[in-house]
Design a protein around this motif. Sequence first.
Motif, PDB file in Angstrom:
ATOM      1  N   ASN A 197      35.697  94.272  70.922  1.00  0.00           N
ATOM      2  CA  ASN A 197      35.094  94.152  69.695  1.00  0.00           C
ATOM      3  C   ASN A 197      34.467  92.469  70.003  1.00  0.00           C
ATOM      4  O   ASN A 197      34.992  91.658  69.711  1.00  0.00           O
ATOM      5  N   VAL A 202      41.976 103.910  62.742  1.00  0.00           N
ATOM      6  CA  VAL A 202      41.178 104.129  63.906  1.00  0.00           C
ATOM      7  C   VAL A 202      41.349 105.433  64.373  1.00  0.00           C
ATOM      8  O   VAL A 202      42.385 105.214  65.239  1.00  0.00           O
ATOM      9  N   ILE A 211      30.129  98.309  69.095  1.00  0.00           N
ATOM     10  CA  ILE A 211      31.849  98.224  68.243  1.00  0.00           C
ATOM     11  C   ILE A 211      31.100  96.785  67.377  1.00  0.00           C
ATOM     12  O   ILE A 211      31.431  96.662  66.249  1.00  0.00           O
ATOM     13  N   LEU A 234      41.566  99.424  66.185  1.00  0.00           N
ATOM     14  CA  LEU A 234      40.260 100.313  67.161  1.00  0.00           C
ATOM     15  C   LEU A 234      41.260 100.854  68.527  1.00  0.00           C
ATOM     16  O   LEU A 234      42.369 100.511  68.685  1.00  0.00           O
TER      17      LEU A 234
END
Length: 263
Positions: A191, A152, A197, A183
Amino acid sequence: MAKPVGAITRGTTWHNRLRRVDRWTAAVHGPALRAAVRPLVVDLGYGASHTTTLELFERLRAVAPGVEVVGIEIDPARVALAKPYEREGLSFVLGGFELPVPRPPTLVRAFNVLRQYGEEDAWHYWDVLCGKLAPGGVLVEGTSSETGRRAVWVGLSPGGPRTLTFSARFGDFERPSDLADRLPKTLIHRNVPGERIHAFLRDFDHAWAVSAPFGVHGMRQRWLASVRLLAARWPVAAHPPLGGPARWRLGELTLPWSAVDPH
């Protein structure tokens, strides 16, 4: 020489670990590198081996023959090991976030570097690095798994973050939210329910589940169906160079940062 800014990372790296982000960088930013006068690319924190910097150099030279790549490491021993692999257009220097290069870079890649820092530090170093870019330059900052099969990354300009890209090898995940552990540091602790997100990954998992029947035609077809379904609710990039079927088929998906911005 002043002490380099930053801390030594574990240095873990491997051949082709960053192939996915290199492929994206060449496709998305190749035109800007070709258009730039004396384009300079920095690979910040390349690790214990020169390998991924050399691969970046070769992949970018294929789309922008005039590009110069400088690998920067904060560990003197790692720089010494990389020096024998220098060639015209490729060099390795000691340094950190201060970027000891002769001119502002057109592009900076910083992968698996900020993972060891706190969230506030990550925001700070985003600002520091973006402030050193050439006009129109870009910072590509992200995290990959050790094999490179999940990654990511964020694309940033001097004005801040612009895009968020997810990339995974088909068969290396059970559901899209498995990429959550890759992430960027600015999002990984966000998260949780109530954050954008988290909502995005929840919806992506739902689209993946609903698209399960397409799996009889292979994981790629299931991914394509999932992304198209997700695009009805989220501003998924749907046109080149950031999106569209050609990129989705690679196991990629890009969103505007504004869609998940925790601020």
